[in-house]
Design an enzyme around this catalytic site. Structure first.
Site, PDB file in Angstrom:
ATOM      1  N   GLY A  22       1.111  -1.169   0.014  1.00 40.17           N
ATOM      2  CA  GLY A  22       0.014   0.073   0.036  1.00 40.17           C
ATOM      3  C   GLY A  22       1.052   1.266  -0.008  1.00 40.17           C
ATOM      4  O   GLY A  22       1.835   1.275   0.859  1.00 40.17           O
ATOM      5  N   GLY A  25      -1.176   7.575   1.108  1.00 42.77           N
ATOM      6  CA  GLY A  25      -0.422   8.626   2.246  1.00 42.77           C
ATOM      7  C   GLY A  25       0.158   7.714   3.314  1.00 42.77           C
ATOM      8  O   GLY A  25       1.230   8.267   3.860  1.00 42.77           O
ATOM      9  N   LEU A  26      -0.491   6.707   3.903  1.00 40.68           N
ATOM     10  CA  LEU A  26       0.199   6.318   4.877  1.00 40.68           C
ATOM     11  C   LEU A  26       1.269   5.153   4.338  1.00 40.68           C
ATOM     12  O   LEU A  26       2.311   5.360   5.107  1.00 40.68           O
ATOM     13  CB  LEU A  26      -0.823   4.891   5.568  1.00 40.68           C
ATOM     14  CG  LEU A  26      -0.511   4.452   7.114  1.00 40.68           C
ATOM     15  CD1 LEU A  26      -0.407   5.640   7.917  1.00 40.68           C
ATOM     16  CD2 LEU A  26      -1.581   3.598   7.422  1.00 40.68           C
ATOM     17  N   LYS A 133      -8.785  -0.788  11.920  1.00 38.56           N
ATOM     18  CA  LYS A 133      -9.396  -0.343  12.878  1.00 38.56           C
ATOM     19  C   LYS A 133     -10.403  -1.092  13.187  1.00 38.56           C
ATOM     20  O   LYS A 133     -10.645  -1.504  14.615  1.00 38.56           O
ATOM     21  CB  LYS A 133      -9.891   0.870  12.357  1.00 38.56           C
ATOM     22  CG  LYS A 133      -8.963   1.714  11.627  1.00 38.56           C
ATOM     23  CD  LYS A 133      -9.590   3.022  11.075  1.00 38.56           C
ATOM     24  CE  LYS A 133      -8.650   3.870  10.534  1.00 38.56           C
ATOM     25  NZ  LYS A 133      -9.133   5.095   9.638  1.00 38.56           N
ATOM     26  N   GLU A 203     -12.639   4.912   5.190  1.00 38.95           N
ATOM     27  CA  GLU A 203     -12.823   4.115   6.479  1.00 38.95           C
ATOM     28  C   GLU A 203     -13.377   4.900   7.574  1.00 38.95           C
ATOM     29  O   GLU A 203     -14.525   4.450   8.386  1.00 38.95           O
ATOM     30  CB  GLU A 203     -11.704   3.542   6.697  1.00 38.95           C
ATOM     31  CG  GLU A 203     -11.049   2.524   5.855  1.00 38.95           C
ATOM     32  CD  GLU A 203      -9.898   1.516   6.641  1.00 38.95           C
ATOM     33  OE1 GLU A 203     -10.092   0.909   7.556  1.00 38.95           O
ATOM     34  OE2 GLU A 203      -8.643   1.835   6.005  1.00 38.95           O
ATOM     35  N   HIS A 207     -17.834   4.659   9.591  1.00 36.35           N
ATOM     36  CA  HIS A 207     -18.322   4.832  10.775  1.00 36.35           C
ATOM     37  C   HIS A 207     -19.321   5.711  11.111  1.00 36.35           C
ATOM     38  O   HIS A 207     -19.793   5.797  12.144  1.00 36.35           O
ATOM     39  CB  HIS A 207     -16.995   5.233  11.856  1.00 36.35           C
ATOM     40  CG  HIS A 207     -15.992   4.023  11.986  1.00 36.35           C
ATOM     41  ND1 HIS A 207     -16.016   3.078  12.644  1.00 36.35           N
ATOM     42  CD2 HIS A 207     -14.744   3.835  10.963  1.00 36.35           C
ATOM     43  CE1 HIS A 207     -15.087   2.102  12.444  1.00 36.35           C
ATOM     44  NE2 HIS A 207     -14.047   2.472  11.739  1.00 36.35           N
TER      45      HIS A 207
END
EC number: 2.6.1.121
Length: 340
Positions: A22, A25-26, A133, A203, A207
């Protein structure tokens, strides 16, 4: 103790070879975090359209520049490979990689579990760490515990900021009490541009009331923009399905019904809208009711608080793996090791 340790030699052991799956951004932040490290060497990176591998290490800035200008690290010459099944193809190459950080979006909700199955199927042995998460996503991995153990994989799950850093802080703070009454995690995230963290923002949207993993995943960038325009770029999240609850329950600290997670995400301002903290309330053996609060510095970014712990847990996982300890572990069970 070997001779070098006895004589106090400064000779460093061979760096751990690390891959990042991946490269949004992360993943890009993960590459930056690894760049100055001596104990870890980034050798592999993959995104939706390709992967890159270099035994002597990837150049983080080159990877990021190529990804941002051409859309994939697969365009890196001569070490890149373009493919629409980059993760599968990278795994099948059986490159010598000690551990992978799965900086992947968990949309759909079983995506990380499906990647773990690819590693099991390939016969690869090593360490995997994720920063997922949702409680239900971690529960899927818990169901694979025996498969991972049999495959010789040491898997560290929920090892970002929350769950992860804050869960571990709660586990440590709980030691002051004879009984835990509640654990409350509140986070603030500030980012200048939501498009740098598209998967993470989706993500978060999943929620929100009226949204699900499926609806958030199906949203176009334009639809996300419309939603953010309505909220002035701010997402307010309450009573989230966050795996801190199952992780603290598994560790025998507190029932999941006493753990709450919520926060505020500002997608148009790098300054945190509120400070990130975890509060642990309990009763001491003397009968006193008290609350410990652990607050993260406002200057630390989401990326710093996710990637740092993830690699700390990866290092701890490598230590376990070298001792022949395989299976699934959470951030509430194992102490992370600082990566120099």
């Amino acid at each position: 103790m070997n001779a070098e340790q006895v004589t106090g030699s400064t000779h460093l052991p061979k760096a751990m070879r690390v891959g990042v799956l991946g490269f949004g951004g992360l993943g890009q932040a993960a590459a930056k975090v690894l760049a100055p490290k001596r104990e870890m060497l980034l050798v592999a990176a993959a995104d939706k359209q390709g992967y890159a591998y270099a035994a002597d290490g990837l150049n983080a800035q080159e990877c990021i520049a190529t990804y941002q200008s051409q859309g994939s690290v697969g365009y890196l010459e001569p070490i890149g490979t373009l493919t629409n099944q980059s993760v599968e193809d990278l795994i099948e190459k059986s490159y010598p990689v000690d551990g992978y950080f799965l900086a992947l979006p968990n949309l759909p909700n079983d995506f990380i579990a499906s990647v773990a199955r690819q590693f099991i199927k390939s016969g690869w042995r090593g360490v995997l760490v994720d920063a997922i998460k949702r409680t239900s996503a971690v529960e899927q991995l818990l169901g694979m515990k025996e498969e991972l153990q049999a495959a010789g994989i040491t898997y560290m799950t929920g090892c970002g900021a929350t769950p992860g850093l804050l869960t571990a802080a709660a586990a440590l703070a709980a030691q002051s009490y004879a009984e835990i009454h509640r654990v409350e995690i509140t986070f603030g995230v500030g980012i200048a541009n939501w498009e740098a963290y598209r998967a993470t923002i989706r993500e978060d949207i999943a929620h929100m009331p009226g949204y699900s993993v499926e609806t958030a995943r199906a949203m176009t960038d334009e639809e996300v923009e419309v939603l953010l325009d309505k909220t002035n770029g701010v997402l307010t999240l309450e009573n989230m399905e966050h795996a801190d609850d199952v992780m603290l329950e598994l560790a025998g600290i507190v029932g999941r019904d006493r753990v709450t997670v919520g926060g505020i995400v500002d997608t148009r301002n790098p300054k945190k809208p509120i400070s990130t903290n975890v509060k642990i309330t309990g009763r001491t053996f003397e009968g006193k009711i008290s609350t410990h609060t652990f607050t993260l510095g406002d200057e630390t970014s989401m990326a710093a608080n996710v990637c740092g712990p993830a690699f700390g847990y990866l290092k701890a996982g490598v230590g376990l793996h070298q001792r022949g300890i395989y299976g699934l572990f959470t951030a509430a069970e194992i102490m992370p090791q600082f990566v120099r």
